[in-house]
Design a protein around this motif. Structure first.
Motif, PDB file in Angstrom:
ATOM      1  N   TYR A  46     -11.468 -22.206   9.607  1.00  0.00           N
ATOM      2  CA  TYR A  46     -10.790 -22.384   8.324  1.00  0.00           C
ATOM      3  C   TYR A  46      -9.927 -21.161   8.005  1.00  0.00           C
ATOM      4  O   TYR A  46     -10.147 -20.073   8.522  1.00  0.00           O
ATOM      5  N   VAL A  47      -8.995 -21.359   7.079  1.00  0.00           N
ATOM      6  CA  VAL A  47      -8.144 -20.292   6.571  1.00  0.00           C
ATOM      7  C   VAL A  47      -8.610 -19.956   5.157  1.00  0.00           C
ATOM      8  O   VAL A  47      -8.940 -20.852   4.381  1.00  0.00           O
ATOM      9  N   LEU A  48      -8.625 -18.681   4.837  1.00  0.00           N
ATOM     10  CA  LEU A  48      -8.898 -18.225   3.473  1.00  0.00           C
ATOM     11  C   LEU A  48      -7.663 -17.468   3.014  1.00  0.00           C
ATOM     12  O   LEU A  48      -7.215 -16.543   3.694  1.00  0.00           O
ATOM     13  N   GLU A  49      -7.137 -17.838   1.877  1.00  0.00           N
ATOM     14  CA  GLU A  49      -5.948 -17.182   1.341  1.00  0.00           C
ATOM     15  C   GLU A  49      -6.277 -16.602  -0.022  1.00  0.00           C
ATOM     16  O   GLU A  49      -6.722 -17.312  -0.924  1.00  0.00           O
ATOM     17  N   GLY A  50      -6.084 -15.298  -0.154  1.00  0.00           N
ATOM     18  CA  GLY A  50      -6.300 -14.649  -1.442  1.00  0.00           C
ATOM     19  C   GLY A  50      -7.738 -14.258  -1.685  1.00  0.00           C
ATOM     20  O   GLY A  50      -8.552 -14.135  -0.769  1.00  0.00           O
ATOM     21  N   HIS A  51      -8.060 -14.084  -2.959  1.00  0.00           N
ATOM     22  CA  HIS A  51      -9.335 -13.515  -3.392  1.00  0.00           C
ATOM     23  C   HIS A  51     -10.436 -14.574  -3.519  1.00  0.00           C
ATOM     24  O   HIS A  51     -11.035 -14.751  -4.572  1.00  0.00           O
ATOM     25  N   VAL A  52     -10.729 -15.266  -2.429  1.00  0.00           N
ATOM     26  CA  VAL A  52     -11.758 -16.310  -2.416  1.00  0.00           C
ATOM     27  C   VAL A  52     -13.134 -15.635  -2.442  1.00  0.00           C
ATOM     28  O   VAL A  52     -13.452 -14.839  -1.559  1.00  0.00           O
ATOM     29  N   PRO A  53     -13.980 -15.953  -3.431  1.00  0.00           N
ATOM     30  CA  PRO A  53     -15.303 -15.334  -3.510  1.00  0.00           C
ATOM     31  C   PRO A  53     -16.249 -15.816  -2.406  1.00  0.00           C
ATOM     32  O   PRO A  53     -16.134 -16.944  -1.915  1.00  0.00           O
ATOM     33  N   ALA A  54     -17.198 -14.963  -2.062  1.00  0.00           N
ATOM     34  CA  ALA A  54     -18.171 -15.258  -1.007  1.00  0.00           C
ATOM     35  C   ALA A  54     -18.926 -16.570  -1.233  1.00  0.00           C
ATOM     36  O   ALA A  54     -19.141 -17.311  -0.268  1.00  0.00           O
ATOM     37  N   PRO A  55     -19.354 -16.923  -2.461  1.00  0.00           N
ATOM     38  CA  PRO A  55     -20.059 -18.197  -2.622  1.00  0.00           C
ATOM     39  C   PRO A  55     -19.205 -19.411  -2.204  1.00  0.00           C
ATOM     40  O   PRO A  55     -19.734 -20.383  -1.674  1.00  0.00           O
ATOM     41  N   ALA A  56     -17.899 -19.341  -2.424  1.00  0.00           N
ATOM     42  CA  ALA A  56     -17.016 -20.437  -2.016  1.00  0.00           C
ATOM     43  C   ALA A  56     -16.900 -20.484  -0.494  1.00  0.00           C
ATOM     44  O   ALA A  56     -16.898 -21.560   0.113  1.00  0.00           O
ATOM     45  N   VAL A  57     -16.836 -19.312   0.147  1.00  0.00           N
ATOM     46  CA  VAL A  57     -16.761 -19.252   1.609  1.00  0.00           C
ATOM     47  C   VAL A  57     -18.042 -19.809   2.212  1.00  0.00           C
ATOM     48  O   VAL A  57     -18.018 -20.619   3.146  1.00  0.00           O
ATOM     49  N   CYS A  94      -1.590  -2.807   0.787  1.00  0.00           N
ATOM     50  CA  CYS A  94      -2.302  -3.483  -0.291  1.00  0.00           C
ATOM     51  C   CYS A  94      -3.651  -2.812  -0.546  1.00  0.00           C
ATOM     52  O   CYS A  94      -4.467  -2.695   0.366  1.00  0.00           O
ATOM     53  N   GLY A  95      -3.903  -2.421  -1.781  1.00  0.00           N
ATOM     54  CA  GLY A  95      -5.162  -1.766  -2.128  1.00  0.00           C
ATOM     55  C   GLY A  95      -6.290  -2.722  -2.462  1.00  0.00           C
ATOM     56  O   GLY A  95      -7.458  -2.434  -2.196  1.00  0.00           O
ATOM     57  N   CYS A  96      -5.985  -3.891  -3.027  1.00  0.00           N
ATOM     58  CA  CYS A  96      -7.053  -4.818  -3.451  1.00  0.00           C
ATOM     59  C   CYS A  96      -7.725  -5.500  -2.271  1.00  0.00           C
ATOM     60  O   CYS A  96      -8.842  -5.981  -2.389  1.00  0.00           O
ATOM     61  N   CYS A  97      -7.062  -5.521  -1.125  1.00  0.00           N
ATOM     62  CA  CYS A  97      -7.627  -6.186   0.054  1.00  0.00           C
ATOM     63  C   CYS A  97      -8.945  -5.549   0.481  1.00  0.00           C
ATOM     64  O   CYS A  97      -9.873  -6.247   0.865  1.00  0.00           O
ATOM     65  N   SER A  98      -9.025  -4.231   0.394  1.00  0.00           N
ATOM     66  CA  SER A  98     -10.260  -3.566   0.817  1.00  0.00           C
ATOM     67  C   SER A  98     -11.416  -3.908  -0.119  1.00  0.00           C
ATOM     68  O   SER A  98     -12.559  -4.003   0.319  1.00  0.00           O
ATOM     69  N   GLY A  99     -11.135  -4.138  -1.398  1.00  0.00           N
ATOM     70  CA  GLY A  99     -12.172  -4.565  -2.337  1.00  0.00           C
ATOM     71  C   GLY A  99     -12.707  -5.938  -1.996  1.00  0.00           C
ATOM     72  O   GLY A  99     -13.912  -6.192  -2.085  1.00  0.00           O
ATOM     73  N   TRP A 100     -11.823  -6.848  -1.583  1.00  0.00           N
ATOM     74  CA  TRP A 100     -12.240  -8.196  -1.184  1.00  0.00           C
ATOM     75  C   TRP A 100     -13.080  -8.130   0.090  1.00  0.00           C
ATOM     76  O   TRP A 100     -14.107  -8.792   0.206  1.00  0.00           O
ATOM     77  N   VAL A 101     -12.652  -7.307   1.040  1.00  0.00           N
ATOM     78  CA  VAL A 101     -13.410  -7.137   2.289  1.00  0.00           C
ATOM     79  C   VAL A 101     -14.810  -6.607   1.980  1.00  0.00           C
ATOM     80  O   VAL A 101     -15.801  -7.100   2.514  1.00  0.00           O
ATOM     81  N   GLN A 102     -14.902  -5.620   1.113  1.00  0.00           N
ATOM     82  CA  GLN A 102     -16.208  -5.055   0.763  1.00  0.00           C
ATOM     83  C   GLN A 102     -17.094  -6.107   0.100  1.00  0.00           C
ATOM     84  O   GLN A 102     -18.295  -6.192   0.372  1.00  0.00           O
ATOM     85  N   HIS A 103     -16.518  -6.937  -0.760  1.00  0.00           N
ATOM     86  CA  HIS A 103     -17.260  -8.025  -1.406  1.00  0.00           C
ATOM     87  C   HIS A 103     -17.863  -8.950  -0.350  1.00  0.00           C
ATOM     88  O   HIS A 103     -19.035  -9.330  -0.438  1.00  0.00           O
ATOM     89  N   LEU A 104     -17.074  -9.322   0.655  1.00  0.00           N
ATOM     90  CA  LEU A 104     -17.566 -10.210   1.717  1.00  0.00           C
ATOM     91  C   LEU A 104     -18.624  -9.524   2.574  1.00  0.00           C
ATOM     92  O   LEU A 104     -19.629 -10.138   2.933  1.00  0.00           O
ATOM     93  N   ARG A 105     -18.415  -8.256   2.881  1.00  0.00           N
ATOM     94  CA  ARG A 105     -19.418  -7.522   3.669  1.00  0.00           C
ATOM     95  C   ARG A 105     -20.723  -7.394   2.897  1.00  0.00           C
ATOM     96  O   ARG A 105     -21.803  -7.542   3.468  1.00  0.00           O
ATOM     97  N   ASP A 106     -20.627  -7.125   1.598  1.00  0.00           N
ATOM     98  CA  ASP A 106     -21.829  -7.046   0.767  1.00  0.00           C
ATOM     99  C   ASP A 106     -22.586  -8.377   0.744  1.00  0.00           C
ATOM    100  O   ASP A 106     -23.793  -8.402   0.569  1.00  0.00           O
ATOM    101  N   SER A 131     -11.605 -11.216 -10.038  1.00  0.00           N
ATOM    102  CA  SER A 131     -11.938 -11.811  -8.744  1.00  0.00           C
ATOM    103  C   SER A 131     -12.269 -10.690  -7.759  1.00  0.00           C
ATOM    104  O   SER A 131     -11.930  -9.530  -7.993  1.00  0.00           O
ATOM    105  N   PRO A 132     -12.951 -11.004  -6.650  1.00  0.00           N
ATOM    106  CA  PRO A 132     -13.317  -9.956  -5.697  1.00  0.00           C
ATOM    107  C   PRO A 132     -12.091  -9.166  -5.220  1.00  0.00           C
ATOM    108  O   PRO A 132     -11.127  -9.742  -4.731  1.00  0.00           O
ATOM    109  N   GLY A 133     -12.131  -7.879  -5.432  1.00  0.00           N
ATOM    110  CA  GLY A 133     -11.012  -7.010  -5.090  1.00  0.00           C
ATOM    111  C   GLY A 133     -10.110  -6.717  -6.280  1.00  0.00           C
ATOM    112  O   GLY A 133      -9.297  -5.810  -6.235  1.00  0.00           O
ATOM    113  N   MET A 134     -10.256  -7.489  -7.341  1.00  0.00           N
ATOM    114  CA  MET A 134      -9.434  -7.323  -8.547  1.00  0.00           C
ATOM    115  C   MET A 134     -10.308  -6.998  -9.759  1.00  0.00           C
ATOM    116  O   MET A 134     -10.018  -7.407 -10.875  1.00  0.00           O
ATOM    117  N   GLU A 135     -11.399  -6.265  -9.521  1.00  0.00           N
ATOM    118  CA  GLU A 135     -12.320  -5.925 -10.587  1.00  0.00           C
ATOM    119  C   GLU A 135     -11.630  -5.018 -11.606  1.00  0.00           C
ATOM    120  O   GLU A 135     -10.654  -4.353 -11.311  1.00  0.00           O
TER     121      GLU A 135
END
Length: 164
Positions: free
Chosen positions: A97-108, A48-60, A130-134
């Protein structure tokens, strides 16, 4: 004690009380742990390629993310209690908690601050923007709070920005 002396004493007490509140608030802010420092483990499909975008969003956003590739994501979701209709391309665990999919950092961040009685948050599908799906024109989407008590809208987003 004269009227003037009592007034001066009250003013002095009010200043001390006000200063004590400021100090207490400042100390509280200093010693309170940062929500974003919560460790997170993310499980993804290695293809999956979009997963790394979501991870980067959370790290940022200040989160620490450990990525584990897994070939049996369906098994991971079953173990964690993610409903099949909320399944997306990656699953994460944070703060119980569990996070499923492209949950944005403000929601987390809000989830970890409010700590509702639930299993976690999900963004089903792969909403554009959404984060990772820019890329493309962002579409509105809902972050769902889910658990044994059912489901509820937790937040709404347009791209990475919270709305309404």
């Amino acid at each position: 004690m004269s009227y003037q002396e009592r007034g001066a004493e009250k003013a002095c007490f009010a200043r001390r009380s006000f200063l004590a509140l400021i100090v207490a608030g400042t100390v509280g802010a200093v010693v309170r742990p940062a929500v974003a420092a919560e460790p997170m483990i993310k499980v993804q499909d290695p293809n999956c390629g979009c997963c790394s975008g979501w991870v980067q969003h959370l790290r940022d956003a200040g989160f620490t993310v450990q990525v584990d590739d897994a070939s049996d994501l369906a098994g991971v979701r079953r173990r964690l209690g993610v409903p099949t209709d909320l399944a997306a391309c990656h699953t994460a665990e944070v703060g119980g908690y569990v996070l499923e999919g492209h949950v944005p950092a403000p929601a987390v961040r809000r989830l970890l601050t409010e700590r509702p009685k639930a299993l976690g948050l999900a963004v089903s599908g792969m909403p554009v923007g959404s984060p990772g799906m820019e890329g493309g024109h962002p579409e509105p989407y809902t972050v769902v709070l889910f658990g044994p008590a059912g489901r509820a809208t937790f937040m709404r987003f347009l791209g990475k920005e919270a709305i309404g």
